[in-house]
Scaffold this motif. Structure first.
Motif, PDB file in Angstrom:
ATOM      1  N   ALA A  69       3.420  -2.587  11.988  1.00  0.00           N
ATOM      2  CA  ALA A  69       4.017  -1.278  12.243  1.00  0.00           C
ATOM      3  C   ALA A  69       2.914  -0.238  12.347  1.00  0.00           C
ATOM      4  O   ALA A  69       1.889  -0.310  11.672  1.00  0.00           O
ATOM      5  CB  ALA A  69       4.969  -0.916  11.118  1.00  0.00           C
ATOM      6  N   GLU A  70       3.188   0.673  13.202  1.00  0.00           N
ATOM      7  CA  GLU A  70       2.133   1.661  13.440  1.00  0.00           C
ATOM      8  C   GLU A  70       1.912   2.554  12.230  1.00  0.00           C
ATOM      9  O   GLU A  70       0.802   2.958  11.929  1.00  0.00           O
ATOM     10  CB  GLU A  70       2.545   2.509  14.621  1.00  0.00           C
ATOM     11  CG  GLU A  70       1.443   3.378  15.083  1.00  0.00           C
ATOM     12  CD  GLU A  70       2.033   4.518  15.849  1.00  0.00           C
ATOM     13  OE1 GLU A  70       1.317   5.490  16.043  1.00  0.00           O
ATOM     14  OE2 GLU A  70       3.208   4.401  16.220  1.00  0.00           O
ATOM     15  N   GLY A  71       3.026   2.852  11.524  1.00  0.00           N
ATOM     16  CA  GLY A  71       2.883   3.660  10.321  1.00  0.00           C
ATOM     17  C   GLY A  71       1.961   2.989   9.327  1.00  0.00           C
ATOM     18  O   GLY A  71       1.081   3.619   8.748  1.00  0.00           O
ATOM     19  N   ALA A  72       2.178   1.726   9.153  1.00  0.00           N
ATOM     20  CA  ALA A  72       1.340   0.992   8.214  1.00  0.00           C
ATOM     21  C   ALA A  72      -0.110   1.046   8.666  1.00  0.00           C
ATOM     22  O   ALA A  72      -1.033   1.230   7.864  1.00  0.00           O
ATOM     23  CB  ALA A  72       1.802  -0.456   8.120  1.00  0.00           C
ATOM     24  N   LEU A  73      -0.296   0.898   9.952  1.00  0.00           N
ATOM     25  CA  LEU A  73      -1.656   0.927  10.470  1.00  0.00           C
ATOM     26  C   LEU A  73      -2.317   2.265  10.154  1.00  0.00           C
ATOM     27  O   LEU A  73      -3.445   2.331   9.657  1.00  0.00           O
ATOM     28  CB  LEU A  73      -1.623   0.702  11.984  1.00  0.00           C
ATOM     29  CG  LEU A  73      -2.982   0.854  12.671  1.00  0.00           C
ATOM     30  CD1 LEU A  73      -3.930  -0.227  12.198  1.00  0.00           C
ATOM     31  CD2 LEU A  73      -2.822   0.800  14.171  1.00  0.00           C
ATOM     32  N   LEU A  74      -1.561   3.331  10.422  1.00  0.00           N
ATOM     33  CA  LEU A  74      -2.136   4.655  10.187  1.00  0.00           C
ATOM     34  C   LEU A  74      -2.471   4.849   8.718  1.00  0.00           C
ATOM     35  O   LEU A  74      -3.564   5.291   8.363  1.00  0.00           O
ATOM     36  CB  LEU A  74      -1.147   5.722  10.625  1.00  0.00           C
ATOM     37  CG  LEU A  74      -1.296   6.167  12.068  1.00  0.00           C
ATOM     38  CD1 LEU A  74      -0.146   7.064  12.438  1.00  0.00           C
ATOM     39  CD2 LEU A  74      -2.614   6.893  12.236  1.00  0.00           C
ATOM     40  N   VAL A  75      -1.510   4.503   7.882  1.00  0.00           N
ATOM     41  CA  VAL A  75      -1.742   4.680   6.453  1.00  0.00           C
ATOM     42  C   VAL A  75      -2.935   3.846   6.025  1.00  0.00           C
ATOM     43  O   VAL A  75      -3.827   4.316   5.309  1.00  0.00           O
ATOM     44  CB  VAL A  75      -0.487   4.299   5.654  1.00  0.00           C
ATOM     45  CG1 VAL A  75      -0.800   4.248   4.175  1.00  0.00           C
ATOM     46  CG2 VAL A  75       0.614   5.287   5.922  1.00  0.00           C
ATOM     47  N   VAL A 123      -4.404  -4.960  12.173  1.00  0.00           N
ATOM     48  CA  VAL A 123      -5.508  -4.289  12.863  1.00  0.00           C
ATOM     49  C   VAL A 123      -6.408  -3.584  11.861  1.00  0.00           C
ATOM     50  O   VAL A 123      -7.639  -3.653  11.936  1.00  0.00           O
ATOM     51  CB  VAL A 123      -4.950  -3.284  13.885  1.00  0.00           C
ATOM     52  CG1 VAL A 123      -6.080  -2.556  14.577  1.00  0.00           C
ATOM     53  CG2 VAL A 123      -4.083  -3.992  14.899  1.00  0.00           C
ATOM     54  N   ALA A 124      -5.768  -2.902  10.915  1.00  0.00           N
ATOM     55  CA  ALA A 124      -6.557  -2.203   9.908  1.00  0.00           C
ATOM     56  C   ALA A 124      -7.370  -3.194   9.094  1.00  0.00           C
ATOM     57  O   ALA A 124      -8.535  -2.961   8.769  1.00  0.00           O
ATOM     58  CB  ALA A 124      -5.640  -1.410   9.001  1.00  0.00           C
ATOM     59  N   GLN A 125      -6.743  -4.307   8.792  1.00  0.00           N
ATOM     60  CA  GLN A 125      -7.449  -5.278   7.970  1.00  0.00           C
ATOM     61  C   GLN A 125      -8.653  -5.838   8.713  1.00  0.00           C
ATOM     62  O   GLN A 125      -9.740  -6.000   8.151  1.00  0.00           O
ATOM     63  CB  GLN A 125      -6.497  -6.396   7.574  1.00  0.00           C
ATOM     64  CG  GLN A 125      -6.932  -7.009   6.272  1.00  0.00           C
ATOM     65  CD  GLN A 125      -6.000  -8.111   5.836  1.00  0.00           C
ATOM     66  OE1 GLN A 125      -4.994  -8.387   6.475  1.00  0.00           O
ATOM     67  NE2 GLN A 125      -6.358  -8.746   4.748  1.00  0.00           N
ATOM     68  N   LEU A 126      -8.437  -6.064   9.981  1.00  0.00           N
ATOM     69  CA  LEU A 126      -9.559  -6.537  10.784  1.00  0.00           C
ATOM     70  C   LEU A 126     -10.665  -5.487  10.805  1.00  0.00           C
ATOM     71  O   LEU A 126     -11.853  -5.798  10.707  1.00  0.00           O
ATOM     72  CB  LEU A 126      -9.085  -6.836  12.204  1.00  0.00           C
ATOM     73  CG  LEU A 126     -10.145  -7.423  13.122  1.00  0.00           C
ATOM     74  CD1 LEU A 126     -10.590  -8.781  12.602  1.00  0.00           C
ATOM     75  CD2 LEU A 126      -9.601  -7.564  14.539  1.00  0.00           C
TER      76      LEU A 126
END
Lengths: 628, 486, 102, 592, 178
Positions: free
Chosen positions: A213-219, A279-282
């Protein structure tokens, strides 16, 4: 047992308050006692709690000390949450903290501001404990900023030197940049979850967000921003080398063992969100990988003993990030712990050397200390070995190997990350042993003041032991498969499974890692002991010189930021010092004055003109009458 | 002339007799104190005689006069102001070498002229009242003959006043020519008969505005003001600023309300332009001025502009606001010039900024009084000026004269600057220590200090508790003929 | 007399008024200024008489008498003042009396 | 009646102080101190005697109505609610400090000084209490004159210019407000037939959109200038830097707050629709102020000027929060008012201490004072940290709440506002660096704080820490008043739905689980951009596997949720404000 | 009658023009007398004989004579006349003349375009009527006239009084010698 939770951070705070209030009046020994004692007792409480925790294995301990505030459903508490993850952290903080405090009583013995130092150190320990024990993100943020403050105060401890003050400000400001991102992350979290309580966010997040989810990514990215700032990762790493301006125990405690790993803690703590945002994790992994390489290269070129260690710290935290990025949560934490031991050890040793050499930090002016300071030499060597991850005997080997392994074999791992980690390992052992050789071998260049006392050596020895045996609580499959550490963390953090294909050949990669690290040692040996002329010839080639300069300056990041942000900001700020908007208002005033001058021309004092005025008025009135 | 007429004209008669008595007394025995006493007593007596008239119901002495609540209030205001000015004058002239006695005759006569103005309902009485006021003023302005400036001011005022009177007269003649009557009500009736105002009538009004505007010193007929204020003795400046203008304004209100000039866009436009121009010219001219008397003069120009805003509102609230503001303005202006008079010495009046430098530290009490007056002029709360300005704004907003109201606000801001500039000068620290209190004779002390104290009390009293004055004004206006009419 | 002359009389008053006005504007001698104002006042008086004649009322003439009175009073005070000024300034130049300005 | 006494006490005290100078030179100080202490005691007594819980029903604690000018519908109408009470306590507290810091600093005309001081405070007290718009304007202006004198008589070198500027700016804007007040008065009067300035009656006056907008701008003019908001701020640095220390403290600590108070008390409830329309612009102004003030603060070399510009920056948060229209932001604003009053006041006090010792405000001539005056250093550090918003100190709570609230209203502006935190760090640390770090340029003796100065500084430290660590009493006190202000904002249709939603217990992982699958395709992120990754990557499956990786039972869900006491109690506007979520909510509604 | 009016009007205008253009003050005053007399003729043609008489007595008589007295007291010389000539340069009077011309044009325009008067025949308003009015409705006005004159007299007395000698006697003698 949970009722004791508050004591752990409260004790150092109490110590800090006492030292602030009465510090100047207390005799030095008492001040030292307060400073060390508060952390010591805190460590004791931690150990008691930890024993209890390990014995009973509850999911967590929780204690709300008081409701911080409550506004329209936003009710963060001053409350503590202790689970395995926090336990590891508070153990390291209090225990290593205690050792470093102890060490400091000797190291700082001659300082005028003895009590100020301990006040700040205690404050730091307290804040750091709050950070890792907070049950909500706001309280975590409090600790987060608190440690930033202490870092600022301690880097600028010798405030009379403007450069130190500059370094301190730089550290604070750059970390604040990250913190700001994090704060925005908190706003988003609050908006979505209606709370900042960590556990409820973690449990609700999978319901709120689907994976990706994009929200999760942003956070996640925003939190990562905070983490990156605090942990000196790319692109906010530039403050950490400069932070070495502080006293060495500070570097050991804050800028190696504990505070800079707060980012690691944060990411680990919020792992659910990162897992929901691959994505963030990467990104975390990539940042870790790139940082560990960049910092490694920079470390190679430094002459200042502490700066080498600083870059090394950046690099090692890069490993932790790499681990977190590939989902090897417990490996990251494991490396954090081991790193805390050996890096604290290395810094303390460095401190002992620096103290003995009249605050000389340049390695080129050291040398031959092996026999003059045997305890320091041996402990330093152990620390170095652990840092360089010399196989089998050092704890660093096990922790780093785990990371490398998951970077390759973990479900998120890939060959590039692994390669970066491996290259980093190679660099690590080169610069580490370059440091060892430059400092302890060769001929003595500086007169030695006094050998380190017992309060210095005891912490060294303890840490050295830990740097050696600490690794045995978590051994790879093929090495006896000890999983004490990951078991401990298992209720908190998800495990990671390695690819079956590769697992069969795990020994091969371990061997590779071992070879690489030993290779690094050999290279260092080659250049610095065996045949220094090789180095000299290398140094003379222009390309190498340019590269050296580039790496020496930390890949030019400082210059980049300086030119891109700092100078323009200062320039425009100074340009507008007198506030351009103000000139609008002064302009209005000028205009009124101008009108005054014009109008007062009409008051000529001449009767005929006054008559004329009346006539003009008459004409005006008649014209209006006529026209309308 | 019936007995009733006499009764209703009692204040004016008292003043007339006072003037005559003073002349006789002068012939017999020149004594400043006695003359002054007669003056003061006559003012007080005239004022007290108003008590009988407080419930008057628009008593007309056809065709020239009408005594109604409005008139009574304005006469009372004029008389009080004159009384206070005469007290200040006493202290002022006592220290001058000039022959003082004639001054009081002229003062009384010009107040009489002003009183006549506010009860006028006819061009003749209007004109005569105005001229009595003016002719007496010519001399008052030039009263201190040894001063060059005094003469200069006198001749400037004389020529210009006569010049503008000519306009006024010509205008009246035109109005008379086109309407056939010179009473206000007659004119109003004639105007009501016209579909559209004949050009001649309009021109007549236009020329009359010149004459009236001159006396009110509104732009562009304002140019004499600073010179005359500067040249005239301080109490006389106060008189011009207050009594003279108040009387004319009272007349203007009566006339304009009677003929309901608010219906005619031409007249409104003219007055609007005049009001705005007065506010701006007054304030901008005062902005960097260094002479305190001139500053007060310019400020009076702008204050007339403010008053016109409420005047243009044209309803009962507007009249109330004008009246209220006028009271505040009277108090303040008399007080301000009173301070100037008090600080003046034999050679010249205290008119330069330097005379006020560090006044707070030298003469704290005087400085405080002056500060209060200036703050009132600036319209700062706790002073009557604030309530007055509030009232005017309210009247303006009520009739939605947005342009005027906004201009008023803008000008209040400009005005602030020079008022507080004087205050700032007074508050400047100087080396000079506190001056020893002047050894004044008790009578002078009473006259000046007492007057100023009274004024400050009034100023603050009205500023804090305006209710009494507000209700007094509105009750007096109940019998104001034109308003009652509408 | 016809209507035409009634208006012509008013016109005469206007012209005289303007001549007086012009004179006030262009003369620097204070006495001349005073004289010019008298011309203007006289013109105004004429206008009143014209108006009174038009309406067949005495009021216009009454006003003229009042104007006369006023003119007399004004001239007397004015001349006294002019003498003062002459003693002070030794000139009758109105422009010389410009100490106060700004 | 107690409300009236508070003001009367100050005014009478002021007069007495002025007169008492004749009898003994120190008497004015004691009289002023005594008057303020009494007032503070009164305010605290009110505070303590009304437990927070009882505030809930009606926000008003005390009301007072005395007719004043009945013809105009002006009454001496005062009322006290939590918000006013907090402001009053701040006023009296800072007032006491102002008297204390002037003890040695002011040596000339002490009687008149204390007169002015007390009258400024009386005016401010009046502003915080009055519920009559005429009276409000009256007090609004009353506080200016004494303030003008404080600056103009006892200020520094360029005091006259600063005093003019202050006076003219505030007057000009105040007059615009007066116009608006009058406009409102007449509109209300013509609609209802009763002409009154009474706040309570003027509330809910129906206004045409254009009229409401214009009237609101009049009010805004006064409040924005006073606050001040860029670009109306330029009076502030001059006034603050030239005023004597007590003046600066009152200016920064209290006068600016009257602007914020006005926004809360008048603009929001009187012009709800117009305020909503204007909100984005207002918030933008706030953000511009935060950043612009911070940039300017950085380049200043005059310590007081620097601190003054920080005020500009900090007040940006206030307007940002006010126009976010939710309780978090408003509570943040209230906290900001108090915390900024203390912290900036304290910084000015420190600047005053430095000036007393050095006779300069130029930070280029300072440095290294930590060695000489460690106590001052520590105290300065606390307030510098407060100024940059360090958690644990009052300002943090304020700024965080404000930003949390404004985030709900406008994401991007909040992001920019948050960068203000970084810039705040930049300028704040510069103070520490230039004043207390580095080495001393001169060897002049530099005594550390004495007892009197500690008596001033320590309470402020205690207060700011208290606000930072346990602000709940303050928040509770302000809450009913703020809820009242927000009531004017009748919930929009969307919000009504949301209220409905809150009835559904949201412990409801159940509800959400029910919700998610059906809406995951149309789900929008709070920023309104399409979701990135739906089924690609690891998708739901991978996540479920992860869930398996740690046993569910380690999360005692229910106890956890009750422990932290979240969504069980419905709260307004919090959980589901983003549009996407609302869409989702609408969709589920028909289902049950 | 009409012709008389126009002749008188022409004389009045011409003599007034002469008044305002003379350099010599006495000449101007003599023209002024002529102007006043012609205006009095106009009054006569307008049916106001009483006013015609008053015009001559007071204006031409009292006021002008008063002015002549003052001029004589002030002791005007040839230089003064020369100076008047210098003062009355075109540059001085062109502008004001234009302004006046504008004003006059406006006035003429207004007077000529306004409604014609309704009265057809000229009815004389004789002195008796005026006297009745003066001592009837305008009685108070007459009294005010008295007050006005009183103010004028007191003022003229005060201002016209010989000034106290403020100059030192020695200086005075010297100035007398000079």
């Amino acid at each position: 047992m949970a009722d004791l939770l508050w004591l752990i951070p409260a004790l150092p705070f109490l110590g800090a308050v006492l030292l602030v209030l009465f510090g100047t009046k207390l005799p030095r020994t008492v001040a030292g006692l307060v400073g060390v004692g508060s952390v010591g007792i805190s460590a004791l409480v931690t150990i008691i709690l930890g024993m209890d925790f390990l014995a009973t294995r509850p999911a967590f301990y929780q204690q709300e000390v008081w409701q911080w505030f409550s506004v329209a459903g936003f009710s963060p508490s001053i409350g503590f949450h202790l689970d395995a993850l926090s336990l590891v952290f508070i153990f390291v903080i209090t225990f290593v903290g205690f050792l470093i405090h102890l060490y400091s009583t000797a190291y700082m013995a001659d300082e005028a501001d003895f009590s100020r130092f301990f006040a700040c150190m205690n404050l730091f320990v307290g804040s750091m404990l709050v950070l890792v024990m907070a049950d909500n993100l706001l309280l975590l943020y409090l600790g987060w900023e608190g440690v930033g403050l202490c870092s600022y105060l301690l880097i600028g401890f010798w405030y009379k030197e403007p450069a130190n003050g500059y370094a301190a400000r730089k550290a604070f400001i750059i970390t604040r940049v990250g913190d700001t991102a994090m704060a925005i992350g908190l706003f988003m979290l609050f908006q979505l979850f209606g709370t900042l309580n960590i556990q409820s966010i973690l449990s609700d997040a999978p319901q709120v967000w689907p994976v990706g989810a994009e929200g999760a990514l942003l956070v996640a990215l925003l939190l990562l921003g905070g983490a990156v700032g605090k942990s000196g990762q790319l692109p906010l790493q530039t403050w950490l080398p400069d932070a070495m301006a502080g006293p060495t125990p500070v570097s050991a405690l804050i800028h190696a063992a504990t505070m800079v790993t707060a980012g690691v803690y944060l990411i680990t703590r919020m792992f659910v969100i990162f897992e929901l945002a691959p994505v963030a994790q990467l990104t975390v992994a990539i940042i870790g990988a790139v940082t560990l390489l960049i910092a490694g290269f920079s470390a190679l070129t430094q002459y200042d003993l502490k700066r080498v260690l600083a870059y090394s710290t950046i690099s090692q935290i890069g490993y932790m990030f790499l681990a977190l990025g590939v989902g090897a949560w417990s490996a990251g934490i494991f490396h954090f712990m081991i790193h805390a031991f050996f890096k604290a050890l290395l810094f303390l040793c460095a401190g002992a050397i620096i103290l003995a050499l009249h605050h000389e930090q340049d390695m080129r002016k050291m040398g031959g200390l092996r026999h003059k300071m045997p305890v320091v030499f041996w402990t330093f060597l152990i620390g170095a070995a652990s840092l360089a991850a010399l196989p089998i005997i050092t704890a660093g080997f096990y922790s780093k190997d785990q990371i490398l392994w998951y970077a390759l074999a973990g479900e998120n791992g890939n060959i590039w990350l692994y390669a970066a980690g491996l290259a980093g390992a190679f660099l690590t052992s080169i610069y580490t042993f370059r440091m060892v050789f430059l400092t302890f071998y060769g001929e003595s260049k500086t007169h030695l003041e006094h050998p380190p006392g017992r309060r210095i050596t005891i912490p060294l020895i303890i840490l050295a032991v830990l740097s050696l045996v600490g690794g045995f609580i978590e051994l790879p499959h093929n090495f006896g498969h000890v999983v004490l550490f990951s078991d401990l963390l298992a209720p908190v953090l998800p495990g990671i499974s390695a690819s079956e294909v590769l697992a069969a050949n795990e020994w091969l990669f371990q061997l590779l890692a071992a070879v690489v690290s030993l290779g690094g040692v050999f290279v260092a040996y080659l250049f610095y002991i065996k045949s220094p002329h090789l180095l000299h010839s290398l140094e003379r080639s222009p390309a190498a010189m340019r590269l050296h300069r580039f790496w020496f300056s930390g890949w030019g990041f400082d210059a980049l930021y300086d030119n891109l942000l700092v100078r323009p900001y200062v320039f425009f700020s100074n340009l507008n010092k007198r506030d351009i908007i103000d000139s609008f208002y002064t302009g209005l005033a000028r205009m009124a004055e101008g009108f005054h001058v014009i109008f007062s021309q009409t008051q000529s004092g001449m009767l005929r003109n006054y008559v004329m005025g009346i006539v003009v008025g008459a004409i005006m009135i008649l014209t209006i009458s006529l026209l309308l | 002339m019936t007995q009733n007429d006499f009764l209703h004209l009692m204040p004016l008669l008292i003043l007339t007799f006072a003037a005559l008595i003073i002349m006789l007394v002068i012939a017999a025995w020149r004594n400043h104190k006695i003359i002054y006493a007669i003056t003061a007593i006559s003012f007080v007596a005239a004022f007290l005689s108003l008590y009988e008239l407080q419930d008057v119901q628009a008593y007309a002495i056809a065709p020239l006069f009408v005594i109604d609540g409005f008139a009574v209030f304005y006469i009372g205001l004029i008389l009080l102001a004159s009384l206070l000015i005469s007290m200040l004058s006493y202290a002022y002239f006592e220290q001058r070498e000039e022959q003082k006695e004639e001054y009081y005759i002229l003062l009384i006569l010009s107040s009489l002229g002003a009183c006549t103005l506010v009860i006028s309902t006819h061009f003749a009485s209007l004109f005569l009242g105005l001229e009595v006021l003016s002719v007496a003023l010519y001399t008052l302005i030039a009263y201190l003959r040894s001063r060059e400036r005094s003469d200069e001011a006198g001749i400037k005022y004389l020529i210009l006043a006569a010049f503008s009177s000519a306009f006024l007269l010509f205008g009246m003649a035109l109005v008379y020519f086109s309407t056939g009557t010179m009473t206000f009500s007659g004119i109003a009736a004639a105007m009501a008969g016209f579909q559209e105002l004949p050009l001649l009538l309009l021109t007549g009004f236009g020329l009359m505005i010149i004459g009236i505007g001159f006396k009110l010193s509104v732009v562009p007929f304002h140019m004499w003001t600073p010179d005359v204020y500067e040249g005239a003795p301080a109490p006389v400046s106060a008189f011009i600023a207050t009594v003279s203008k108040g009387g004319v304004l009272g007349l203007l209100i009566r006339f304009f309300m009677e003929v309901d000039g608010f219906r005619y866009p031409v007249l409104m436009l003219i007055f609007t332009i005049v009001a705005i121009a007065s506010m701006f010219a007054g304030n901008l001219l005062a902005l960097m001025q260094q002479n305190v008397k001139r500053i007060l003069a310019y400020s009076s120009i702008s204050h007339l502009g403010y008053l016109l805003v409420a005047f243009l509102a044209g309803n009962q609230m507007g009249v109330e606001a004008v009246t209220f503001y006028l009271v505040a303005y009277f108090i303040t202006t008399v007080g301000a010039f009173g301070v100037v008079a008090m600080l003046s010495d034999k050679e010249r009046d205290a008119e330069l900024m330097d005379d006020y430098r560090g006044l707070l530290w030298r003469r704290p009490w005087t400085a405080t009084v002056f500060t209060a007056m200036l703050l009132s002029l600036a319209g700062i709360p706790l002073t009557a000026g604030f309530v007055g300005k509030f009232y005017i704004l309210a009247a303006g907003v009520n009739t939605q004269l947005w342009l005027l109201v906004v201009m008023l606000v803008l000008n209040s801001v400009i005005g602030l600057y020079y008022y507080i500039k004087i205050i700032a000068v007074m508050f400047q620290q100087t080396e000079a220590g506190q001056e020893p209190l002047q050894k004044l004779r008790p009578s002078i002390l009473f006259a000046s200090v007492g007057t100023l104290s009274l004024l400050v009390l009034l100023l603050v009293g009205i500023g804090v508790y305006p209710t009494a004055l507000v209700s007094l004004i509105s009750s007096m206006l109940e019998t104001f003929h034109p308003v009652a009419l509408r | 007399m016809s209507t035409a002359s009634m208006e012509a009389a008013l016109l005469l008053a206007g012209i005289l008024f303007m001549l007086g006005l012009l004179s006030v504007l262009i003369r620097r001698n204070i006495i001349f200024m005073l004289i010019s104002v008298e011309i203007m006042l006289n013109a105004a008086g004429l206008a009143f008489i014209v108006a009174g004649t038009r309406w067949v009322q005495p009021d216009g003439q009454v006003m003229f008498i009042f104007i006369l009175t006023m003119a007399a009073a004004e001239v007397s005070v004015g001349l006294a003042l002019i003498m003062q000024i002459y003693h002070q300034l030794k000139t009758l130049d109105s422009d010389a009396a410009n100490v106060m300005k700004g | 009646m107690i409300l009236l006494w508070m003001i009367v006490l100050l005014m009478a005290g002021g007069l007495l102080a002025w007169l008492s100078k004749k009898w003994h030179p120190v008497l004015p100080r004691w009289i002023a101190l005594f008057a303020l202490l009494t007032d503070l005691a009164l305010a605290v007594w009110i505070w303590l005697s009304t437990p927070a819980a009882t505030l809930g029903t009606s926000p008003w604690l005390i009301r007072l109505e005395i007719p004043w000018i009945p013809q105009w519908g002006v009454g001496f109408s005062m009322a006290l609610d939590g918000l006013s009470l907090l402001m009053l306590m701040l006023t009296f507290f800072l007032g006491i400090l102002a008297v204390l810091i002037s003890w040695r600093e002011i040596t000339t005309k002490t009687g008149f000084f204390h007169f002015n001081l007390l009258w400024v405070l009386a005016g401010i007290t009046g502003v915080f209490l009055t519920m009559d718009l005429f009276l409000f304007y009256f007090f609004w202006e009353v506080m200016l004159i004494p303030m003008y004198f404080l600056i103009g008589v006892w200020g520094h070198a360029n005091r006259n210019y600063a005093a003019y500027k202050f006076f003219i700016f505030t007057q000009a804007s105040g007059l615009l407000m007066l116009l608006s007040i009058l406009g409102l008065y007449f509109i209300h009067g013509s609609q209802t037939g009763t002409y009154t300035f009474n706040y309570f009656e003027l509330l809910n006056t129906p206004l045409a959109p254009l009229a409401a907008r214009l009237l609101m701008f009049g009010f805004l003019a006064a409040f924005l200038v006073k606050l001040p908001v860029v670009p109306f701020h330029s009076w502030l640095p001059d006034a603050h830097s030239e005023a004597p220390t007590a003046g600066s403290v009152i200016l920064a600590g209290l006068l600016l707050k009257t602007g914020a108070y006005g926004l809360l008390r008048f603009v929001l409830p009187l012009f709800p629709t117009a305020a909503v329309e204007f909100a984005p612009w207002a918030m933008l102004l706030g953000v511009v102020g935060i950043i612009y003030g911070a940039i300017l603060a950085f380049s200043q070399t005059d310590l007081k000027r620097l601190v003054a510009y920080t005020s500009v920056s900090h007040m940006g948060f206030v307007i940002l929060g006010v126009f976010a229209f939710n309780e978090w932001a408003l509570q943040g604003v209230v906290m900001q008012m108090i915390a900024h009053g203390l912290s900036t006041g304290a910084l000015f006090i420190i600047a005053g201490f430095l000036y007393e010792r050095l006779h300069t405000r130029d930070i280029r001539q300072m440095g290294g004072f930590w060695a000489k005056a460690p106590k001052m250093g520590v105290i300065a550090l606390v307030f510098v940290m407060a100024s940059l918003g360090l958690p644990g100190l009052g300002n943090f709570i304020a700024e965080f709440l404000t930003l949390v609230g404004s985030w709900q209203a406008n994401n991007w502006l909040t992001v920019f506002a948050t960068t203000g935190l970084v810039l705040a760090t930049v300028y704040s640390l510069r103070i520490m660096q230039k004043v207390f770090y580095e080495s001393a340029p001169t060897d002049r003796p530099f005594p550390d704080l004495n007892t009197r100065e500690m008596l001033i500084a320590v309470p402020m430290v205690v207060m700011i820490l208290w606000l930072g660590l346990y602000p709940q009493p303050v928040l509770d006190t302000a809450r009913p008043a703020l809820i009242k202000q927000l009531e004017a904002y009748t919930p929009l249709p969307e919000q009504q739905i949301e209220v409905a939603l809150n009835v559904i217990p949201v412990d409801s992982n159940f509800t959400k689980a029910m919700v998610w699958p059906s809406t995951s395709n149309s789900q929008k992120s709070p920023l309104g951009i399409g979701a990135l990754d739906k089924e690609g990557g690891r998708g739901m499956k991978g996540r479920q596997e992860n869930m398996k990786a740690y046993p569910q039972n380690t999360y005692p869900q229910n106890t956890l949720l009750t422990d932290v006491n979240i969504p069980l109690t419905p709260f307004k506007g919090g959980l589901k404000t983003s549009k996407g979520d609302l869409k989702m909510i609408r969709k589920i509604k028909p289902r049950p | 009658m009409e012709l008389t009016f126009y002749i008188a009007a022409a004389v009045a205008i011409l003599s007034t023009i002469m008044v305002i253009t003379r350099y010599n003050m006495i000449h101007a005053l003599l023209y002024l007398v002529v102007s006043f007399m012609s205006v009095s003729v106009v009054f006569f043609t307008l049916g106001a004989p009483f006013m015609a008489a008053l015009e001559i007595i007071i204006y031409a008589g009292a006021i002008v004579v008063l002015i002549i007295f003052v001029i004589m007291m002030l002791n005007m010389t040839k230089e003064d006349i020369q100076r008047e000539k210098e003062w009355l340069k075109p540059s001085v009077w062109v502008g004001p003349a234009m302004l006046s011309a504008i004003l006059l044009a406006e006035l003429v325009h207004i007077l000529t375009t306004s409604n014609p008067a309704q009265t057809e025949a000229l009815v004389a308003v004789d002195a008796k009527l005026v006297g009745l009015a003066l001592f009837g409705p305008y009685l108070l006005g007459v009294q005010l006239c008295g007050i006005l004159l009183m103010a004028g007299i007191v003022g003229a007395y005060h201002l016209g009084r010989q000034k106290k000698k403020v100059i030192h006697r020695f200086l005075q003698e010297r100035s007398a010698a000079a």
